[in-house]
Design an enzyme around this catalytic site. Sequence first.
Site, mmCIF file in Angstrom:
data_model
loop_
_atom_site.group_PDB
_atom_site.id
_atom_site.type_symbol
_atom_site.label_atom_id
_atom_site.label_comp_id
_atom_site.label_asym_id
_atom_site.label_seq_id
_atom_site.Cartn_x
_atom_site.Cartn_y
_atom_site.Cartn_z
ATOM 1 N N TRP A 125 -25.787 4.874 10.943
ATOM 2 C CA TRP A 125 -24.965 6.079 10.879
ATOM 3 C C TRP A 125 -25.768 7.252 11.450
ATOM 4 O O TRP A 125 -26.931 7.457 11.083
ATOM 5 C CB TRP A 125 -24.570 6.325 9.423
ATOM 6 C CG TRP A 125 -23.744 7.542 9.170
ATOM 7 C CD1 TRP A 125 -22.588 7.894 9.797
ATOM 8 C CD2 TRP A 125 -24.005 8.563 8.203
ATOM 9 N NE1 TRP A 125 -22.104 9.081 9.276
ATOM 10 C CE2 TRP A 125 -22.955 9.510 8.296
ATOM 11 C CE3 TRP A 125 -25.018 8.768 7.259
ATOM 12 C CZ2 TRP A 125 -22.895 10.644 7.491
ATOM 13 C CZ3 TRP A 125 -24.953 9.881 6.456
ATOM 14 C CH2 TRP A 125 -23.901 10.811 6.577
ATOM 15 N N ASP A 134 -28.149 2.941 0.828
ATOM 16 C CA ASP A 134 -27.004 3.818 1.076
ATOM 17 C C ASP A 134 -25.755 2.979 0.812
ATOM 18 O O ASP A 134 -25.446 2.062 1.562
ATOM 19 C CB ASP A 134 -27.028 4.327 2.518
ATOM 20 C CG ASP A 134 -25.893 5.303 2.805
ATOM 21 O OD1 ASP A 134 -25.080 5.573 1.898
ATOM 22 O OD2 ASP A 134 -25.812 5.799 3.948
ATOM 23 N N LYS A 150 -14.904 6.873 0.346
ATOM 24 C CA LYS A 150 -14.118 5.770 0.881
ATOM 25 C C LYS A 150 -13.378 5.016 -0.215
ATOM 26 O O LYS A 150 -12.173 4.795 -0.129
ATOM 27 C CB LYS A 150 -15.024 4.799 1.656
ATOM 28 C CG LYS A 150 -15.888 5.443 2.747
ATOM 29 C CD LYS A 150 -15.062 6.089 3.823
ATOM 30 C CE LYS A 150 -15.904 6.499 5.025
ATOM 31 N NZ LYS A 150 -16.938 7.492 4.737
#
Length: 426
Positions: free
Chosen positions: A156, A237, A273
Amino acid sequence: MSPEDRMEVLTRQFCAGQVNGSTWDHVQQAPPDPIIGVTDGWRADPDPRKLNLGVGAYRTEEGKPYVLKAVREAEQQILADPAMNKEYLPISGNPEFNRLARTLALGLSSPAIQQNRVATVQALSGTGALRVGAEFLSTHLPSSFPRIVYLPSPTWGNHKSIFAKAGFQVREYRYFCAGTRGLDFVGMVADLKAAPPGSVLLLHACAHNPTGVDPSPEQWKQLLEVTSEGRLIPFFDMAYQGFASGDLDADAASVRLFVDAGLELVLGQSFAKNMGLYGERAGALSVVCKSKDVATRVESQLKLVIRPMYSNPPMHGAAIAARVMGDPKLNELWKEELRGMADRIKLMRKVLYDQLVARNVPGDWSFVLKQIGMFSFTGMTRPQCELLVSKWHVHLTLDGRISMAGLSATTAPYLAEAIADVIKSA
């Protein structure tokens, strides 16, 4: 002219608008964010066929944002509660949210949970958790440890900036194999074995962004050995728990493996999310320690990182997430909706794959089915991606990542046609 008179003249000129130029004339225009800029380009595109496959947010079959029923119900309950107020949260955030977040990640039976040796603070979603965690590590890692972080290649885009801003030297380890569109596990292990002891190792807990490629359970066990033997500091993460497979426990397996083995680690969680709380910025940062006493001291230092940064976190998103996780009926409704979202993503992979095969698009596209989570890393070149944008109005990041959540059964044939064209043309 005395300094006082000169100041008076300059003040009069400034107030009269007679001073030319700006203090910030030297400031250069920053390039657009490579991900946010995709959505900006999509909005500005007048073509009715346009597709936004860059956004990292779930969309319905109609391409609309989706607010979970569990979230709506929780919010209504919160707003109807006469005890609700708008007072500041503690620096560490909502205590109930923190308790439920770490339990969701590690499991109620986790030895770290049972022994009260996890320091948890509420964060500004996953990005905030990473930033606070990086700052804490930069300040409190032993002086003999290098300030080096290893990130997967690719990862990311914000990871690099976050750790660099905290003073880390950013290095990469091999992760994605362009030839197979899968995991370069041999290269990954070789790079991690070469990392200096005490280095921080950033790991995606599940649904790796941007590739959609995860290690297998057996490979996670080998990574645990490499991490332990190399005395690396794991920083997980976890932005997609439950969103990858539809199973909250299955998606947390990698983190739990490391914790149950007795490793100290750092964990960033996001509820953007899996609860659709994108704009509410609900997240958590946990540090798993060797003892309750150490965890207590670590939490005190995390507060010292947060206080001068943003003082304390926002209350609303954490209150919603805590209500959804803590209420049995809402929790079951959430899990059901989560499975539905994950299943729709899997279906979109199958639909796209079938459409590509039906058009005899060159290459082996089975990776679309094998990858997991919101994104698929297609391996398309930058020129091919640019042609997708300019000719077909398919907006995506130029590294070839597409969001499967932005696709539908009605738009998949159009995307397959566009991909077939650019692969033959570019």
